[in-house]
Scaffold this motif. Structure first.
Motif, PDB file in Angstrom:
ATOM      1  N   GLU A 105       0.830  -1.193   0.000  1.00 51.29           N
ATOM      2  CA  GLU A 105       0.000   0.000   0.000  1.00 51.29           C
ATOM      3  C   GLU A 105       0.873   1.254   0.000  1.00 51.29           C
ATOM      4  N   PRO A 106       0.496   2.257  -0.772  1.00 53.62           N
ATOM      5  CA  PRO A 106       1.291   3.493  -0.804  1.00 53.62           C
ATOM      6  C   PRO A 106       1.249   4.194   0.542  1.00 53.62           C
ATOM      7  N   LYS A 107       2.350   4.821   0.915  1.00 56.14           N
ATOM      8  CA  LYS A 107       2.440   5.541   2.171  1.00 56.14           C
ATOM      9  C   LYS A 107       1.517   6.753   2.149  1.00 56.14           C
ATOM     10  N   ALA A 108       0.766   6.921   3.224  1.00 54.73           N
ATOM     11  CA  ALA A 108      -0.187   8.032   3.302  1.00 54.73           C
ATOM     12  C   ALA A 108       0.542   9.371   3.243  1.00 54.73           C
ATOM     13  N   ALA A 109       0.015  10.246   2.401  1.00 57.82           N
ATOM     14  CA  ALA A 109       0.643  11.559   2.240  1.00 57.82           C
ATOM     15  C   ALA A 109       0.323  12.433   3.448  1.00 57.82           C
ATOM     16  N   SER A 110       1.243  13.312   3.810  1.00 60.06           N
ATOM     17  CA  SER A 110       1.039  14.204   4.950  1.00 60.06           C
ATOM     18  C   SER A 110      -0.043  15.223   4.618  1.00 60.06           C
ATOM     19  N   ASN A 111      -0.882  15.520   5.612  1.00 60.62           N
ATOM     20  CA  ASN A 111      -1.950  16.502   5.424  1.00 60.62           C
ATOM     21  C   ASN A 111      -1.451  17.934   5.578  1.00 60.62           C
ATOM     22  N   VAL A 112      -0.199  18.089   6.021  1.00 60.82           N
ATOM     23  CA  VAL A 112       0.341  19.420   6.288  1.00 60.82           C
ATOM     24  C   VAL A 112       0.833  20.062   4.990  1.00 60.82           C
ATOM     25  N   ASN A 113       0.359  21.261   4.734  1.00 63.29           N
ATOM     26  CA  ASN A 113       0.789  22.025   3.561  1.00 63.29           C
ATOM     27  C   ASN A 113       1.903  22.977   3.995  1.00 63.29           C
ATOM     28  N   GLY A 114       3.147  22.602   3.679  1.00 62.55           N
ATOM     29  CA  GLY A 114       4.303  23.383   4.110  1.00 62.55           C
ATOM     30  C   GLY A 114       4.301  24.807   3.589  1.00 62.55           C
ATOM     31  N   ASP A 115       3.943  24.979   2.321  1.00 66.51           N
ATOM     32  CA  ASP A 115       3.921  26.324   1.730  1.00 66.51           C
ATOM     33  C   ASP A 115       2.902  27.216   2.428  1.00 66.51           C
ATOM     34  N   GLU A 116       1.754  26.614   2.799  1.00 67.84           N
ATOM     35  CA  GLU A 116       0.716  27.391   3.482  1.00 67.84           C
ATOM     36  C   GLU A 116       1.175  27.817   4.876  1.00 67.84           C
ATOM     37  N   LEU A 117       1.880  26.904   5.574  1.00 66.61           N
ATOM     38  CA  LEU A 117       2.397  27.241   6.906  1.00 66.61           C
ATOM     39  C   LEU A 117       3.396  28.389   6.838  1.00 66.61           C
ATOM     40  N   VAL A 118       4.309  28.314   5.874  1.00 67.36           N
ATOM     41  CA  VAL A 118       5.319  29.363   5.695  1.00 67.36           C
ATOM     42  C   VAL A 118       4.646  30.702   5.399  1.00 67.36           C
ATOM     43  N   MET A 128       5.529  47.456  14.551  1.00 71.05           N
ATOM     44  CA  MET A 128       6.691  47.889  15.334  1.00 71.05           C
ATOM     45  C   MET A 128       7.607  48.820  14.538  1.00 71.05           C
ATOM     46  N   LYS A 129       7.287  49.009  13.263  1.00 75.18           N
ATOM     47  CA  LYS A 129       8.079  49.836  12.349  1.00 75.18           C
ATOM     48  C   LYS A 129       9.537  49.358  12.296  1.00 75.18           C
ATOM     49  N   MET A 130       9.677  48.048  12.107  1.00 83.17           N
ATOM     50  CA  MET A 130      11.003  47.430  12.010  1.00 83.17           C
ATOM     51  C   MET A 130      11.146  46.722  10.673  1.00 83.17           C
ATOM     52  N   GLU A 131      12.339  46.805  10.084  1.00 80.78           N
ATOM     53  CA  GLU A 131      12.647  46.074   8.854  1.00 80.78           C
ATOM     54  C   GLU A 131      13.389  44.796   9.238  1.00 80.78           C
ATOM     55  N   VAL A 132      12.723  43.668   9.040  1.00 78.31           N
ATOM     56  CA  VAL A 132      13.288  42.371   9.427  1.00 78.31           C
ATOM     57  C   VAL A 132      13.209  41.416   8.248  1.00 78.31           C
ATOM     58  N   ASN A 133      14.316  40.773   7.938  1.00 79.59           N
ATOM     59  CA  ASN A 133      14.349  39.769   6.876  1.00 79.59           C
ATOM     60  C   ASN A 133      13.955  38.408   7.439  1.00 79.59           C
ATOM     61  N   LEU A 134      13.123  37.664   6.711  1.00 78.57           N
ATOM     62  CA  LEU A 134      12.623  36.370   7.169  1.00 78.57           C
ATOM     63  C   LEU A 134      13.145  35.244   6.282  1.00 78.57           C
ATOM     64  N   ASN A 135      13.617  34.194   6.913  1.00 75.25           N
ATOM     65  CA  ASN A 135      13.986  32.971   6.204  1.00 75.25           C
ATOM     66  C   ASN A 135      13.229  31.822   6.871  1.00 75.25           C
ATOM     67  N   THR A 136      12.060  31.492   6.316  1.00 76.29           N
ATOM     68  CA  THR A 136      11.154  30.522   6.937  1.00 76.29           C
ATOM     69  C   THR A 136      11.139  29.226   6.137  1.00 76.29           C
ATOM     70  N   LYS A 137      11.365  28.109   6.837  1.00 79.52           N
ATOM     71  CA  LYS A 137      11.397  26.795   6.180  1.00 79.52           C
ATOM     72  C   LYS A 137      10.594  25.793   6.996  1.00 79.52           C
ATOM     73  N   PHE A 138       9.977  24.823   6.274  1.00 76.24           N
ATOM     74  CA  PHE A 138       9.222  23.765   6.946  1.00 76.24           C
ATOM     75  C   PHE A 138       9.833  22.407   6.618  1.00 76.24           C
ATOM     76  N   ASN A 139      10.106  21.629   7.668  1.00 75.42           N
ATOM     77  CA  ASN A 139      10.639  20.271   7.506  1.00 75.42           C
ATOM     78  C   ASN A 139       9.500  19.284   7.721  1.00 75.42           C
ATOM     79  N   PRO A 140       8.961  18.663   6.647  1.00 79.56           N
ATOM     80  CA  PRO A 140       7.804  17.763   6.787  1.00 79.56           C
ATOM     81  C   PRO A 140       8.118  16.480   7.542  1.00 79.56           C
TER      82      PRO A 140
END
Length: 256
Positions: free
Chosen positions: A96-109, A123-135
């Motif tokens: 049987e194929p492995k069940a796919a994860s229900n979590v949408n990484g792109d949506e979380l990011v 807060m009137k702050m300039e902040v750079n974001l580097n957001t990644k999701f590890n499924p």
């Protein structure tokens, strides 16, 4: 054994507090959630989570072990039956194929980035974001960078912890699987860990030399665990926590 009340930033930390105080692992802890607490905004007007906990009754724990053993026996029987079936109909059986994860990484990011954009905009702050999701581990990592990172770290990382907690609320609002969130900037978490481990060694030396106990400054549960872990195999000293949140602290004492 009567229930004792424990409080912390969230329920998980309250459980950790209970385990530390009662000196048991979480599987031996019987607890009830009194209040899930609330975060406020960036830690302002926040309310701690509260649980009532006690050590599980030995008889009840023994019954749980028996139930688990019976479950394992049933699983073994099922495995044997499946193995025999595969031998008889080898060509017809398909994996049987492995069940796919229900979590949408792109949506979380996207959720995390949109929330932080609103916060830093206010807060009137300039902040750079580097957001990644590890499924594989269900971990959302957010790395912040910019010119005012000291403001976001706050005293002993409190502002960083508040941001981490708020992002966790946002991304876990509509998800079935719990998403762990880690927020860091300029490698603060690792640097703080190294500082605390070095502090633990220095305090151990001081206690051995003066033969007097030393109480450290108040710390959050995560930082207290670092101190406990750093000295758990020390031949001369032992550690325990005293006080109530947010003023709970580690005390280092000489072994008898």
């Amino acid at each position: 054994m009567e229930y004792r009340e424990f409080s912390a930033k969230n329920v998980d930390d309250a459980i950790t507090e209970a385990c530390e105080a009662l000196m048991v692992t979480s599987d031996r802890l019987d607890y009830e959630v009194v209040s899930n607490g609330s975060s406020g905004f960036l830690g302002i007007a926040s309310k701690p989570a509260v649980i009532k906990a006690r050590i599980k009754d030995e008889n009840a724990q023994a019954e749980e072990v028996k139930v688990e053993e019976k479950k394992e026996e049933k699983k073994e029987v099922k495995k044997e039956v499946k193995a025999e079936t595969k031998v008889e109909v080898k060509e017809e059986v398909k994996s049987e194929p492995k069940a796919a994860s229900n979590v949408n990484g792109d949506e979380l990011v996207a959720k995390a980035n949109a929330f932080l954009a609103d916060v830093f905009g206010a807060m009137k702050m300039e902040v750079n974001l580097n957001t990644k999701f590890n499924p594989e581990d269900n971990i959302l990592s957010v790395e912040l960078s910019g010119d005012e990172m000291g403001v976001l770290i706050g005293k002993r990382g409190q502002t960083l912890d508040s941001l981490q907690y708020l992002i966790s609320l946002v991304v876990n609002r509509d998800t079935q699987d719990y998403i762990h969130v880690k927020v860091d900037t300029e490698n603060y978490r690792e640097r703080r860990k190294a500082t605390l481990e070095n502090l633990a060694k220095n305090i151990s030396y001081k206690v051995r030399k003066t033969r007097q106990s030393v109480a450290l400054e108040p710390m959050n549960p995560y930082e207290r665990r670092i101190i406990h872990s750093a000295l758990q195999n020390d031949r001369y000293v032992t550690t325990h926590s005293e006080g109530d949140e947010p003023f709970r602290r580690v005390v280092v004492t000489l072994k008898k």
